[in-house]
Design a protein around this motif. Structure first.
Motif, mmCIF file in Angstrom:
data_model
loop_
_atom_site.group_PDB
_atom_site.id
_atom_site.type_symbol
_atom_site.label_atom_id
_atom_site.label_comp_id
_atom_site.label_asym_id
_atom_site.label_seq_id
_atom_site.Cartn_x
_atom_site.Cartn_y
_atom_site.Cartn_z
ATOM 1 N N PRO A 1 0.795 -1.235 0.000
ATOM 2 C CA PRO A 1 0.000 0.000 0.000
ATOM 3 C C PRO A 1 0.826 1.284 0.000
ATOM 4 O O PRO A 1 0.342 2.334 -0.350
ATOM 5 C CB PRO A 1 -0.839 -0.082 1.268
ATOM 6 N N ILE A 2 2.084 1.175 0.427
ATOM 7 C CA ILE A 2 2.950 2.357 0.472
ATOM 8 C C ILE A 2 3.997 2.232 -0.616
ATOM 9 O O ILE A 2 4.482 1.165 -0.918
ATOM 10 C CB ILE A 2 3.638 2.479 1.845
ATOM 11 N N GLY A 3 4.374 3.352 -1.169
ATOM 12 C CA GLY A 3 5.380 3.399 -2.226
ATOM 13 C C GLY A 3 4.928 4.428 -3.246
ATOM 14 O O GLY A 3 3.780 4.871 -3.237
ATOM 15 N N THR A 4 5.823 4.826 -4.095
ATOM 16 C CA THR A 4 5.471 5.818 -5.105
ATOM 17 C C THR A 4 5.499 5.175 -6.480
ATOM 18 O O THR A 4 6.198 4.180 -6.689
ATOM 19 C CB THR A 4 6.432 7.026 -5.049
ATOM 20 N N PRO A 5 4.754 5.727 -7.424
ATOM 21 C CA PRO A 5 4.694 5.123 -8.760
ATOM 22 C C PRO A 5 6.050 5.138 -9.463
ATOM 23 O O PRO A 5 6.913 5.948 -9.157
ATOM 24 C CB PRO A 5 3.700 6.011 -9.515
ATOM 25 N N PHE A 6 6.201 4.228 -10.411
ATOM 26 C CA PHE A 6 7.407 4.184 -11.229
ATOM 27 C C PHE A 6 7.335 5.272 -12.288
ATOM 28 O O PHE A 6 6.259 5.610 -12.766
ATOM 29 C CB PHE A 6 7.529 2.836 -11.937
ATOM 30 N N VAL A 7 8.492 5.817 -12.649
ATOM 31 C CA VAL A 7 8.589 6.783 -13.740
ATOM 32 C C VAL A 7 9.698 6.327 -14.680
ATOM 33 O O VAL A 7 10.645 5.660 -14.256
ATOM 34 C CB VAL A 7 8.876 8.220 -13.235
ATOM 35 N N PRO A 8 9.596 6.668 -15.950
ATOM 36 C CA PRO A 8 10.646 6.267 -16.892
ATOM 37 C C PRO A 8 11.883 7.154 -16.729
ATOM 38 O O PRO A 8 11.812 8.247 -16.166
ATOM 39 C CB PRO A 8 9.991 6.494 -18.258
ATOM 40 N N PRO A 9 13.024 6.695 -17.241
ATOM 41 C CA PRO A 9 14.205 7.566 -17.255
ATOM 42 C C PRO A 9 13.911 8.781 -18.113
ATOM 43 O O PRO A 9 12.972 8.764 -18.917
ATOM 44 C CB PRO A 9 15.296 6.687 -17.866
ATOM 45 N N SER A 10 14.697 9.838 -17.932
ATOM 46 C CA SER A 10 14.355 11.078 -18.634
ATOM 47 C C SER A 10 15.566 11.981 -18.826
ATOM 48 O O SER A 10 16.647 11.708 -18.332
ATOM 49 C CB SER A 10 13.288 11.833 -17.831
ATOM 50 N N ASN A 11 15.317 13.068 -19.520
ATOM 51 C CA ASN A 11 16.239 14.191 -19.606
ATOM 52 C C ASN A 11 15.567 15.282 -18.788
ATOM 53 O O ASN A 11 14.629 15.917 -19.251
ATOM 54 C CB ASN A 11 16.429 14.604 -21.062
ATOM 55 N N ASP A 12 16.007 15.458 -17.545
ATOM 56 C CA ASP A 12 15.335 16.357 -16.613
ATOM 57 C C ASP A 12 15.677 17.815 -16.912
ATOM 58 O O ASP A 12 16.828 18.221 -16.746
ATOM 59 C CB ASP A 12 15.729 15.996 -15.180
ATOM 60 N N PRO A 13 14.692 18.621 -17.338
ATOM 61 C CA PRO A 13 14.984 20.011 -17.691
ATOM 62 C C PRO A 13 15.375 20.883 -16.491
ATOM 63 O O PRO A 13 16.104 21.855 -16.647
ATOM 64 C CB PRO A 13 13.680 20.508 -18.323
ATOM 65 N N GLU A 14 14.932 20.519 -15.294
ATOM 66 C CA GLU A 14 15.249 21.328 -14.105
ATOM 67 C C GLU A 14 16.705 21.182 -13.674
ATOM 68 O O GLU A 14 17.317 22.143 -13.223
ATOM 69 C CB GLU A 14 14.321 20.963 -12.950
ATOM 70 N N THR A 15 17.244 19.968 -13.782
ATOM 71 C CA THR A 15 18.611 19.725 -13.305
ATOM 72 C C THR A 15 19.618 19.541 -14.438
ATOM 73 O O THR A 15 20.820 19.598 -14.196
ATOM 74 C CB THR A 15 18.646 18.459 -12.420
ATOM 75 N N GLY A 16 19.125 19.259 -15.637
ATOM 76 C CA GLY A 16 20.015 18.969 -16.758
ATOM 77 C C GLY A 16 20.590 17.564 -16.705
ATOM 78 O O GLY A 16 21.506 17.224 -17.446
ATOM 79 N N VAL A 17 20.045 16.724 -15.822
ATOM 80 C CA VAL A 17 20.540 15.355 -15.660
ATOM 81 C C VAL A 17 19.793 14.428 -16.615
ATOM 82 O O VAL A 17 18.577 14.505 -16.758
ATOM 83 C CB VAL A 17 20.370 14.886 -14.199
ATOM 84 N N ILE A 18 20.550 13.541 -17.253
ATOM 85 C CA ILE A 18 20.000 12.539 -18.167
ATOM 86 C C ILE A 18 20.051 11.195 -17.444
ATOM 87 O O ILE A 18 21.024 10.901 -16.737
ATOM 88 C CB ILE A 18 20.837 12.458 -19.462
ATOM 89 N N SER A 19 19.016 10.380 -17.619
ATOM 90 C CA SER A 19 19.018 9.052 -16.995
ATOM 91 C C SER A 19 18.625 7.987 -18.000
ATOM 92 O O SER A 19 17.987 8.281 -19.018
ATOM 93 C CB SER A 19 18.078 9.024 -15.785
ATOM 94 N N LYS A 20 19.028 6.753 -17.700
ATOM 95 C CA LYS A 20 18.647 5.608 -18.524
ATOM 96 C C LYS A 20 18.640 4.366 -17.641
ATOM 97 O O LYS A 20 19.314 4.313 -16.612
ATOM 98 C CB LYS A 20 19.596 5.420 -19.708
ATOM 99 N N ASP A 21 17.871 3.355 -18.055
ATOM 100 C CA ASP A 21 17.789 2.096 -17.327
ATOM 101 C C ASP A 21 18.664 1.053 -17.995
ATOM 102 O O ASP A 21 18.776 1.020 -19.223
ATOM 103 C CB ASP A 21 16.347 1.588 -17.276
ATOM 104 N N ILE A 22 19.267 0.209 -17.177
ATOM 105 C CA ILE A 22 20.095 -0.884 -17.688
ATOM 106 C C ILE A 22 19.753 -2.171 -16.929
ATOM 107 O O ILE A 22 19.264 -2.122 -15.807
ATOM 108 C CB ILE A 22 21.610 -0.569 -17.591
ATOM 109 N N ILE A 23 20.014 -3.287 -17.579
ATOM 110 C CA ILE A 23 19.848 -4.598 -16.957
ATOM 111 C C ILE A 23 21.235 -5.095 -16.555
ATOM 112 O O ILE A 23 22.146 -5.150 -17.382
ATOM 113 C CB ILE A 23 19.198 -5.612 -17.929
ATOM 114 N N ILE A 24 21.380 -5.447 -15.303
ATOM 115 C CA ILE A 24 22.642 -5.986 -14.806
ATOM 116 C C ILE A 24 22.637 -7.500 -14.952
ATOM 117 O O ILE A 24 23.619 -8.105 -15.349
ATOM 118 C CB ILE A 24 22.872 -5.555 -13.343
ATOM 119 N N SER A 25 21.501 -8.109 -14.633
ATOM 120 C CA SER A 25 21.373 -9.557 -14.701
ATOM 121 C C SER A 25 19.921 -9.908 -15.011
ATOM 122 O O SER A 25 19.009 -9.275 -14.485
ATOM 123 C CB SER A 25 21.785 -10.171 -13.362
ATOM 124 N N HIS A 26 19.743 -10.910 -15.860
ATOM 125 C CA HIS A 26 18.388 -11.394 -16.147
ATOM 126 C C HIS A 26 17.949 -12.438 -15.128
ATOM 127 O O HIS A 26 16.766 -12.569 -14.847
ATOM 128 C CB HIS A 26 18.315 -11.970 -17.565
#
Length: 192
Positions: free
Chosen positions: A27-52
Motif C-alpha cells: 500500500p505504500i510506495g510511489t509510482p514508477f517513472v521512466p528515465p528522462s532528460n530532466d529540464p530542471e537539473t540537466g541530468v540525463i538518466s537511462k535504465d540498464i539490466i545488470i542480470s536477467h
C-alpha cells in the motif's frame, strides 16, 4: 464463490498486506517513472539490466559534461520490502543529487522481500558493484572515475551500503576488484 479469499490474512500496515488468495499488496510506495532528460537539473538518466537471472537492474544518471566524474552508487530504502530505484521519489532525488554533487550515479534496483528473502538484496547489490567494476556501459567507461567511488543509501539502502562496504573491505581492502576503489560512504538514517 468464496468472498473470504479477498480478505486480508495478515495486515502489517503500512508496508505489506497479504490476502487469503495469495495476493501481496504494497500500500505504500510511489509510482514508477521512466528515465528522462530532466529540464530542471540537466541530468540525463537511462535504465540498464545488470542480470536477467536473478533480475537485477539499475538506473544511471549523468549531468551534461564530458569530464570524468566521481561515481555514486545509490541503494534505495524502503524496509527491504517497498520502494524502487525507478520510483518517483528516488528518480527525483537522484536527479537532484547527481546535479548538486556533479557525479555519475548508479541507482540499484534490488529484489524485494518477502518474495525474495534477505540476503537477496545484499547479493543483488554486490552483483551490481561487480557490474560497475567491469565498466561496460559507456557512461561509466567514459565518464566515471572508478578511483573515486562512493556508496550511499537511505534506510534499508544505508544498511545494504554498509554491508557492501564491509564485504568489499574483506574481499580486497577497500576495493571489490582492481578497477574500482571505494573512497567513501553516505548513510542516511541507516536501517540497522
Amino acid at each position: 464463490m468464496d468472498s473470504t479469499k479477498n480478505e486480508p490474512t495478515q495486515d502489517p500496515n503500512p508496508f505489506l498486506r497479504y490476502y487469503k488468495n495469495g495476493k501481496l499488496q504494497r500500500p505504500i510506495g510511489t509510482p514508477f517513472v521512466p528515465p528522462s532528460n530532466d529540464p530542471e537539473t540537466g541530468v540525463i538518466s537511462k535504465d540498464i539490466i545488470i542480470s536477467h537471472e536473478p533480475k537485477i537492474a539499475a538506473r544511471l544518471y549523468r549531468p551534461t559534461t564530458t569530464t570524468k566524474l566521481p561515481l555514486l552508487i545509490y541503494i534505495h530504502g524502503g524496509a527491504f520490502s517497498i520502494e524502487s530505484a525507478f520510483s518517483t521519489l528516488y528518480h527525483t532525488h537522484l536527479n537532484t543529487l547527481t546535479a548538486a554533487a556533479c557525479v555519475i550515479a548508479v541507482s540499484i534496483e534490488y529484489r524485494l522481500a518477502p518474495e525474495h528473502l534477505i540476503p537477496s538484496c545484499y547479493e543483488d547489490c554486490w552483483e551490481a558493484i561487480k557490474w560497475v567494476e567491469q565498466a561496460s556501459d559507456p557512461w561509466i567507461k567514459n565518464q566515471a572515475d572508478l578511483n573515486r567511488v562512493f556508496l550511499a543509501g537511505d534506510s534499508a539502502g544505508g544498511n545494504i551500503a554498509h554491508n557492501i562496504a564491509v564485504r568489499a573491505g574483506l574481499t580486497i581492502p577497500a576495493q571489490p576488484g582492481p578497477g574500482l576503489k571505494i573512497a567513501g560512504m553516505a548513510l542516511v538514517h541507516p536501517y540497522f
